[in-house]
Enzyme design. Structure first.
Site, PDB file in Angstrom:
ATOM      1  N   GLY A  11       0.823  -1.211   0.000  1.00 51.73           N
ATOM      2  CA  GLY A  11       0.000   0.000   0.000  1.00 51.73           C
ATOM      3  C   GLY A  11       0.854   1.256   0.000  1.00 51.73           C
ATOM      4  O   GLY A  11       0.396   2.329   0.414  1.00 51.73           O
ATOM      5  N   GLY A  12       2.077   1.143  -0.476  1.00 47.72           N
ATOM      6  CA  GLY A  12       3.037   2.230  -0.360  1.00 47.72           C
ATOM      7  C   GLY A  12       2.830   3.412  -1.275  1.00 47.72           C
ATOM      8  O   GLY A  12       3.597   4.380  -1.196  1.00 47.72           O
ATOM      9  N   GLY A  14      -0.358   4.723  -1.342  1.00 48.27           N
ATOM     10  CA  GLY A  14      -1.584   5.306  -0.796  1.00 48.27           C
ATOM     11  C   GLY A  14      -1.314   6.417   0.192  1.00 48.27           C
ATOM     12  O   GLY A  14      -0.176   6.864   0.376  1.00 48.27           O
ATOM     13  N   SER A  76       0.728  -2.012   5.168  1.00 53.94           N
ATOM     14  CA  SER A  76      -0.245  -0.927   5.373  1.00 53.94           C
ATOM     15  C   SER A  76      -1.400  -0.989   4.388  1.00 53.94           C
ATOM     16  O   SER A  76      -2.344  -0.202   4.504  1.00 53.94           O
ATOM     17  CB  SER A  76       0.450   0.439   5.262  1.00 53.94           C
ATOM     18  N   LYS A 155     -10.650  -5.431  11.015  1.00 59.32           N
ATOM     19  CA  LYS A 155      -9.384  -5.121  11.672  1.00 59.32           C
ATOM     20  C   LYS A 155      -9.173  -5.998  12.907  1.00 59.32           C
ATOM     21  O   LYS A 155      -8.040  -6.384  13.225  1.00 59.32           O
ATOM     22  CB  LYS A 155      -9.341  -3.640  12.045  1.00 59.32           C
TER      23      LYS A 155
END
Length: 356
Positions: A11-12, A14, A76, A155
């Site tokens: 997710g780098g 985002g 992430s 989560k």
């Protein structure tokens, strides 16, 4: 001293992920960084290797991780439902597939490839999405809930996987940031700002004094770097879930006023709406959604969210990670609003910046 390390950030590209990449490069320029995301960035960095892929594809994830063989994974990547879907169940399967199955795939690949440290971006919603309670200065002893909104449920389930995976070879930990804001924010600041054009800024649901946590995205990124450092050295955070916040609980109304102030808007009067009346209107909005099929941002859930008390203790983050927020709430809001104003201007939405 921590040796030069290969780090994979999912997710780098985002909102949070790109801030994590920036923090890693700033604090550890010797680390080799690879980013795994669905799409390449608009402006790639020459020092970063980018891999495109979906974390729900187990075969692809294994292939990518095995090819990189990183020492560290910062996971992430995840799916946050849009506000219109936050309080319903329509997107549950999709959210769970990304947040739970995607996390399971990353953990499996990490184990098989000899990854040493796995830092996962969890969320305070593993606790606070159970709307039956108020959360005043809670700490990590507070139990998670399997009965809540779909995001919090996802989560909670993924966090359990991350912590259970911790062993002598793979050190894992889960960070639980509160609601994020900052440059690139696509939900919180835009939603609060939109109230200006809608003429909604005078309306206060309840007494407007309920405290909640918001956290500047750069501070959360710092916490991820600190967690990596810990897992590669003392490992005192291994197997732990840790709240991350700005440690400045703020009334929801005050946060909104500060955002509006940065756009030159000051409500000239206030209308206080009882929670019971707002909930009734939210229920009617839900019925309209059922009939028309068009989701709205107003619901009983959004009313409870706006009136809820939700803030946590930062004691464990300070003790285990040495975490201290670098950017305060007021400065963070200013930076965020400048960024959002620039994005509105770039998109041609000049009218949205008009002072109302």
């Amino acid at each position: 001293m921590i040796m030069a390390t290969s780090v994979l950030v999912t997710g780098g590209t985002g909102f949070l992920g790109s801030a994590i990449v920036d923090a890693v490069q700033e604090q550890h320029p010797e680390w080799v960084v690879t980013v795994l995301d669905l799409n390449p960035p608009n402006v790639p960095k020459k020092s970063i290797t980018y891999k495109c892929g979906n974390i729900t594809d187990a075969v692809l994830v294994n292939t990518i991780v095995d090819g990189i063989k990183p020492d560290v994974i910062i996971h992430s990547a995840g799916l946050v439902p849009e506000l219109a879907f936050r309080y319903g169940r329509e997107q549950r399967d999709h959210v769970f597939n990304v947040n739970v199955n995607g996390t399971r795939n990353m953990l499996t690949a990490a184990k098989s490839s000899g990854v040493k440290a796995f830092v996962w971006t969890g969320s305070c919603t593993a606790i606070t999405d159970d709307m039956r309670h108020q959360y005043r200065n809670i700490d990590e002893r507070w139990p998670t809930s399997s009965r809540s909104l779909i995001y919090g449920e996802s989560k909670t389930a993924a966090e359990a996987l991350v912590l259970a995976a911790c062993d002598e070879k793979l050190a894992t930990c889960a960070l639980r940031p509160s609601v994020l804001f900052g440059p690139g924010d696509y939900q919180l600041i835009p939603s609060v700002h939109a109230c200006i054009a809608k003429g909604e800024t005078p309306f206060v649901v309840g007494d407007g004094e309920n405290l909640w946590d918001v956290t500047y995205v750069g501070n959360v990124a710092d916490a991820h770097v600190l967690a990596v450092e810990n897992l590669l050295s003392t490992r005192t955070a291994a197997g732990e879930a840790i709240f991350i916040s700005n440690e400045e609980p703020i009334p929801f109304r005050d946060f909104c006023l500060e955002v509006w102030k940065n756009f030159g808007h000051y409500p000239s009067y206030e209308v206080h709406i009882p929670v019971s009346l707002a909930s009734l209107v939210g229920y009617i909005a839900e019925l309209v959604t059922c009939v028309t099929g068009t989701p709205t941002t107003l619901s009983r859930g959004s009313v409870l969210d706006a009136c809820g008390t939700r803030y946590c203790s930062g004691g464990m983050a300070r003790k285990l990670l040495g975490y201290k927020p670098r950017v305060g709430i007021e400065e963070g809001i200013r930076i965020s609003c400048v960024d959002y104003a620039q994005r509105l201007k770039s998109s041609g939405a000049v009218g949205k910046l008009a002072h109302c």
